[in-house]
Write a protein that holds these residues in place. Sequence first.
Motif, short mmCIF file in Angstrom:
data_model
loop_
_atom_site.label_atom_id
_atom_site.label_comp_id
_atom_site.label_asym_id
_atom_site.label_seq_id
_atom_site.Cartn_x
_atom_site.Cartn_y
_atom_site.Cartn_z
N LYS A 58 0.88 -1.17 0.00
CA LYS A 58 0.00 0.00 0.00
C LYS A 58 0.92 1.22 0.00
N VAL A 59 0.95 1.94 -1.12
CA VAL A 59 1.90 3.03 -1.32
C VAL A 59 1.15 4.36 -1.33
N GLU A 60 1.64 5.29 -0.52
CA GLU A 60 1.08 6.63 -0.49
C GLU A 60 2.10 7.61 -1.03
N CYS A 61 1.69 8.43 -1.99
CA CYS A 61 2.57 9.43 -2.60
C CYS A 61 2.03 10.82 -2.28
N ARG A 62 2.90 11.67 -1.74
CA ARG A 62 2.54 13.07 -1.45
C ARG A 62 3.46 13.97 -2.29
N LEU A 63 2.86 14.92 -3.01
CA LEU A 63 3.62 15.87 -3.82
C LEU A 63 3.12 17.27 -3.52
N ASN A 64 4.05 18.13 -3.08
CA ASN A 64 3.69 19.50 -2.68
C ASN A 64 4.61 20.52 -3.33
N LEU A 65 4.13 21.74 -3.38
CA LEU A 65 4.93 22.89 -3.80
C LEU A 65 5.27 23.72 -2.57
N GLN A 66 6.49 24.18 -2.50
CA GLN A 66 6.92 25.04 -1.41
C GLN A 66 7.66 26.23 -1.97
N ALA A 67 7.76 27.27 -1.19
CA ALA A 67 8.50 28.44 -1.62
C ALA A 67 9.98 28.09 -1.77
N GLY A 68 10.59 28.56 -2.87
CA GLY A 68 11.99 28.28 -3.12
C GLY A 68 12.90 29.15 -2.27
N HIS A 69 14.18 28.74 -2.22
CA HIS A 69 15.13 29.46 -1.38
C HIS A 69 16.31 30.03 -2.16
N SER A 70 16.47 29.56 -3.39
CA SER A 70 17.69 29.95 -4.11
C SER A 70 17.61 31.32 -4.74
N ALA A 71 16.41 31.80 -5.02
CA ALA A 71 16.29 33.11 -5.69
C ALA A 71 14.96 33.74 -5.32
N PRO A 72 14.93 35.06 -5.10
CA PRO A 72 13.67 35.72 -4.77
C PRO A 72 12.76 35.75 -5.99
N ARG A 73 11.48 35.71 -5.73
CA ARG A 73 10.49 35.74 -6.80
C ARG A 73 10.32 37.17 -7.29
N SER A 74 10.43 37.37 -8.61
CA SER A 74 10.29 38.71 -9.19
C SER A 74 8.96 38.84 -9.91
N MET A 75 8.43 40.08 -9.90
CA MET A 75 7.16 40.34 -10.57
C MET A 75 7.30 41.59 -11.43
N ALA A 76 6.48 41.68 -12.49
CA ALA A 76 6.50 42.85 -13.38
C ALA A 76 5.07 43.16 -13.79
N LEU A 77 4.82 44.45 -14.05
CA LEU A 77 3.51 44.86 -14.51
C LEU A 77 3.31 44.45 -15.96
N ASN A 78 2.06 44.13 -16.29
CA ASN A 78 1.71 43.80 -17.67
C ASN A 78 1.47 45.13 -18.39
N ALA A 79 2.52 45.59 -19.10
CA ALA A 79 2.46 46.93 -19.72
C ALA A 79 1.35 47.03 -20.74
N ALA A 80 1.16 46.00 -21.54
CA ALA A 80 0.12 46.05 -22.57
C ALA A 80 -1.26 46.19 -21.95
N LEU A 81 -1.51 45.41 -20.90
CA LEU A 81 -2.80 45.50 -20.23
C LEU A 81 -2.97 46.87 -19.57
N LEU A 82 -1.88 47.40 -19.02
CA LEU A 82 -1.95 48.72 -18.38
C LEU A 82 -2.32 49.80 -19.40
N ASP A 83 -1.76 49.71 -20.60
CA ASP A 83 -2.10 50.66 -21.66
C ASP A 83 -3.55 50.55 -22.04
N GLN A 84 -4.06 49.30 -22.14
CA GLN A 84 -5.46 49.10 -22.50
C GLN A 84 -6.39 49.69 -21.44
N LEU A 85 -6.04 49.51 -20.18
CA LEU A 85 -6.87 50.07 -19.12
C LEU A 85 -6.84 51.60 -19.11
N ALA A 86 -5.67 52.18 -19.38
CA ALA A 86 -5.56 53.65 -19.43
C ALA A 86 -6.40 54.21 -20.55
N GLU A 87 -6.38 53.55 -21.71
CA GLU A 87 -7.17 54.00 -22.86
C GLU A 87 -8.66 53.88 -22.55
#
Length: 288
Positions: free
Chosen positions: A61-90
Amino acid sequence: MVQSMTGFAVQTRDLGSISLHLELRSVNSRYLDLGFRIVDDLRAAEPAIRERITARLGRGKVECRLNLQAGHSAPRSMALNAALLDQLAEAQATLRARFADAAPLSVNELLRWPGMLADDSLGFDEMLPAIVQLAEAALDDMVATRRREGEKLADMIRERVARMRELVAQATPRMPAVVAEYQERLTARLRDAVASLDEDRVRQEVALYAQRIDVDEELTRLATHLDEVERILKAGGAAGKRLDFLMQELNREANTLASKSPATDITGIAMEMKVLIEQMREQVQNLE
């Protein structure tokens, strides 16, 4: 090499902004019974993991658990969606041209707008090869663990097989004397009980009962079954079900030996055999 059905393995892979954590546990079962606890984002990986488990493991009887965790090797970067921002401004400019009193979009509203923030996290297709490698590594560890445990169980079974061989060796040369002693006692009882019984009839009755208490066949079959147990352990592989059947056969012969023998020492040997067989059966239940 035989394998135990009990095992544990854990593997982790750092993918930068996230890390994968996979854990495998297995216990005894008549068949291969798989259970999965996988986070929703990775649920699609189950078929690939299942395929690899079934290719490597035969029972348990085999149980498998698979999870996602926050990484440690590099910080997570984010950027604004410029195209969507232009569409909203218009769109906002058009609306305010017609509705001058309309309130402008706030920064908070813009940041929470669906699709506004793009990040560098990996998609499922990019993570799948790493998940497969993770599963293979965990299975390597688990199989190694099950083999080590299986070899310990096999050694325990071999020790009891060796003791049973000693018991068979004790009983085999003793049986002619046991039969002869029983024949003498039976002859005396028959003569005392039936004075008119002729000697030929006495000999016939004695010979008949001597056949009933003869356990040469049982001792021979015990030795043969013990040979087969050792052969299966040496061959390795999926041995649990075959050994379990042999434990039943050994127990049957030990029971017959105990019931047929009129000598207390042979009965004692049969009882010790039954204890050893039960000890082996308990270990066999753990083998794949």
